[in-house]
Design a protein around this motif. Structure first.
Motif, PDB file in Angstrom:
ATOM      1  N   LEU A  73       0.797  -1.225   0.000  1.00 16.59           N
ATOM      2  CA  LEU A  73       0.000   0.000   0.000  1.00 16.59           C
ATOM      3  C   LEU A  73       0.828   1.272   0.000  1.00 16.59           C
ATOM      4  O   LEU A  73       0.386   2.312  -0.493  1.00 16.59           O
ATOM      5  N   PHE A  74       2.062   1.199   0.532  1.00 19.78           N
ATOM      6  CA  PHE A  74       2.828   2.435   0.714  1.00 19.78           C
ATOM      7  C   PHE A  74       4.212   2.420   0.083  1.00 19.78           C
ATOM      8  O   PHE A  74       4.863   3.458   0.025  1.00 19.78           O
ATOM      9  N   SER A  75       4.673   1.254  -0.390  1.00 19.96           N
ATOM     10  CA  SER A  75       5.961   1.216  -1.074  1.00 19.96           C
ATOM     11  C   SER A  75       5.820   1.799  -2.481  1.00 19.96           C
ATOM     12  O   SER A  75       4.884   1.473  -3.212  1.00 19.96           O
TER      13      SER A  75
ATOM     14  N   LEU B 225      -5.320   2.437 -18.005  1.00 22.27           N
ATOM     15  CA  LEU B 225      -4.211   2.880 -18.850  1.00 22.27           C
ATOM     16  C   LEU B 225      -3.018   3.352 -18.024  1.00 22.27           C
ATOM     17  O   LEU B 225      -1.910   3.482 -18.547  1.00 22.27           O
ATOM     18  N   GLY B 226      -3.226   3.622 -16.739  1.00 25.42           N
ATOM     19  CA  GLY B 226      -2.141   4.073 -15.878  1.00 25.42           C
ATOM     20  C   GLY B 226      -1.273   2.968 -15.321  1.00 25.42           C
ATOM     21  O   GLY B 226      -0.295   3.247 -14.603  1.00 25.42           O
ATOM     22  N   LEU B 227      -1.585   1.699 -15.629  1.00 33.29           N
ATOM     23  CA  LEU B 227      -0.756   0.596 -15.146  1.00 33.29           C
ATOM     24  C   LEU B 227       0.624   0.618 -15.804  1.00 33.29           C
ATOM     25  O   LEU B 227       0.766   1.051 -16.951  1.00 33.29           O
TER      26      LEU B 227
ATOM     27  N   VAL C  33       0.625  -0.217  -8.482  1.00 33.94           N
ATOM     28  CA  VAL C  33      -0.094  -1.364  -9.037  1.00 33.94           C
ATOM     29  C   VAL C  33      -1.256  -1.752  -8.132  1.00 33.94           C
ATOM     30  O   VAL C  33      -2.387  -1.969  -8.589  1.00 33.94           O
ATOM     31  N   THR C  34      -0.995  -1.819  -6.823  1.00 27.35           N
ATOM     32  CA  THR C  34      -2.034  -2.254  -5.879  1.00 27.35           C
ATOM     33  C   THR C  34      -3.227  -1.308  -5.894  1.00 27.35           C
ATOM     34  O   THR C  34      -4.387  -1.746  -5.987  1.00 27.35           O
ATOM     35  N   TRP C  35      -2.966  -0.006  -5.828  1.00 32.75           N
ATOM     36  CA  TRP C  35      -4.069   0.957  -5.749  1.00 32.75           C
ATOM     37  C   TRP C  35      -4.828   1.064  -7.067  1.00 32.75           C
ATOM     38  O   TRP C  35      -6.056   1.216  -7.072  1.00 32.75           O
TER      39      TRP C  35
ATOM     40  N   GLY D 299      -5.466  -9.772  -2.118  1.00 34.25           N
ATOM     41  CA  GLY D 299      -6.473  -9.786  -1.071  1.00 34.25           C
ATOM     42  C   GLY D 299      -7.043  -8.405  -0.809  1.00 34.25           C
ATOM     43  O   GLY D 299      -8.261  -8.227  -0.718  1.00 34.25           O
ATOM     44  N   PHE D 300      -6.166  -7.406  -0.710  1.00 29.84           N
ATOM     45  CA  PHE D 300      -6.643  -6.049  -0.470  1.00 29.84           C
ATOM     46  C   PHE D 300      -7.448  -5.539  -1.661  1.00 29.84           C
ATOM     47  O   PHE D 300      -8.528  -4.973  -1.501  1.00 29.84           O
ATOM     48  N   ALA D 301      -6.912  -5.733  -2.880  1.00 27.86           N
ATOM     49  CA  ALA D 301      -7.602  -5.226  -4.075  1.00 27.86           C
ATOM     50  C   ALA D 301      -8.971  -5.873  -4.243  1.00 27.86           C
ATOM     51  O   ALA D 301      -9.956  -5.201  -4.568  1.00 27.86           O
TER      52      ALA D 301
END
Length: 433
Positions: free
Chosen positions: A242-244, A422-424, A250-252, A377-379
């Motif tokens: 979440l914070f790295s 598209l931001g991936l 990618v996660t968010w 899991g979070f996503a």
């Protein structure tokens, strides 16, 4: 000339002995990716996850055909009845933040106990047709159960060989549940003339089967097993993904993408019956069947396009599917014909179907293996919140402007998550094991 047979000391040799090489090798020299049928216990685990997603599909797709009858049974407005969508958000949010901790402490065995148990509790409460505020609370349990199962089973299947096809099948079973659910619920109410809560008498044995099957097959997946295979990284995994800087993007993006996608799926499946009755002036049974057509489209899309997606790449595939889904949405919105609308909503489901599996596969390719459970899991759980927020938003807007706002809302949201996709980062050429 005599040849000396005195052995040469190994310590003076420039080449290390095989024993030295073995000692210096990393512990993980080779990691064989598990398959759906290897080891053999995975066969039953895979079937158990498919059944769990079938139950989730029956749960989520029931809202659409039941909403008109909840309105009349409890004498509710659009905004108040939309709380049945909003209340699971509490459960999904709790699952998003507790999933990694539950997984680390209890393993998948814990998820196999908690997720189906929450379903059983919710469905028993619903069968008692309690006062509406209690009904809203029961959906919190259902949301928590869905959030836990969604996160854990997606992460587990996503790390197997041929994950694209398996995830397509996994979510295809969710779609099968979605196809059957409106058919059963609508038939019970309009043909058998039973009250809405009789539908949950059918869901109770389905959830009980889920509990027994998942618990038996994942009983060997305890916390100790999980820690042996993935060590201690998962304890700090959620904070890292979440914070790295390396992984948070990618996660968010995947989490917000899934929030929008699941919101589109449940809002469209949940409000399409009311839309077809109020805007297209369809009969009750025929309008209920359009929800079945939508979920059938999702099921076929996930299974069929699950084999097409790897051929063109997940990132490009979602762009193409998004454009097709938006085009079908425009037909549903602008062509004032009941049958054209019914076909269009089925096509929307077909092209939306592969979104969730593709996002999970993208996360497994862009993130290191030890972060898959935490990130996926979070996503998945965060995305499940879309099943609460966005259908509730549609209901709140419909209260003021009418249910005709459904399609402009869905089309706008589809365009928004396409831009987000598209931001991936650029996809790697080879899948990471």
């Amino acid at each position: 000339m005599a040849v000396s047979e005195e052995p040469i000391p190994l310590s003076n040799s420039n080449q290390a002995s095989p024993l030295d090489l073995m000692e210096e090798e990393p512990v993980q020299v080779f990691h064989e990716t598990e398959r759906w049928n290897y080891p053999s216990s995975n066969t039953f685990k895979t079937i158990a996850t498919f059944w769990a997603f079938f139950v989730m599909g029956m749960n989520d797709a029931a809202y659409g055909p039941l909403i008109p009858y909840l309105e009349s049974y409890y004498h509710l407005s659009y905004t108040v009845v939309s709380l049945v969508f909003f209340s699971p958000l509490v459960g999904y949010t709790a699952a998003a933040f507790l999933n990694s901790r539950i997984h680390s402490r209890f393993g998948r065995r814990g998820v196999a106990l908690l997720s189906p148990s929450c379903h059983v509790i919710a469905y028993i409460i619903n069968c008692l047709h309690p006062p509406y505020p209690v009904l809203v609370v029961s959906f919190i349990f259902a949301g928590f159960g869905n959030g836990l199962g969604d996160a854990s089973w997606n992460a587990w299947i996503g790390n197997l060989t041929n994950s694209n096809q398996l995830l397509g099948l996994l979510h295809g079973f969710y779609g099968v549940g979605g196809v059957i659910s409106p058919l059963i619920a609508t038939s019970l109410i309009t043909k058998a003339h039973l009250e809405w809560y009789y539908y949950y008498y059918i869901l109770i044995p389905c959830a009980a089967t889920e509990l027994v099957f998942c618990l038996i097959t994942f009983w060997d997946s305890s916390a100790e097993k999980t820690q042996d295979s993935q060590a201690q990284e998962e304890k700090a995994g959620l904070r890292e993904v979440l914070f790295s800087k390396s992984y948070a993007r990618v996660t968010w993006i995947c989490a917000i993408f899934l929030l929008g996608y699941v919101g589109i799926e449940v809002a469209l499946g949940g409000w399409i019956v009311d839309y077809m009755i109020q805007v297209r002036h369809g009969a009750s049974f025929a309008s209920g069947m359009t929800a079945t057509g939508f979920w059938l489209g999702i099921t076929l899309g996930r299974v069929a396009l699950g084999f097409v997606t790897p051929l063109i790449g997940e990132k490009l595939a979602i762009i193409v599917y998004s454009c097709c889904a938006i085009a079908a949405g425009l037909v549903l919105w602008l062509v004032p014909d009941f049958y054209a609308s019914a076909v269009a909503v089925s096509l929307q489901g077909f092209f939306l179907g592969p979104f969730f599996p593709a996002a999970v596969v993208v996360a497994t390719k862009l993130l290191p293996r030890h972060l898959h459970v935490s990130a996926i899991g979070f996503a998945a759980a965060f995305g499940g919140g879309g099943a609460a927020i966005l259908p509730f938003a549609v209901g709140a807007i419909a209260q003021a402007r009418g249910v005709k706002v459904l399609q402009p809302f869905i089309i706008g949201l589809s365009g928004g998550i396409l831009l987000l996709w598209l931001g991936l980062p650029r996809m790697p050429k080879k899948n990471q094991a």
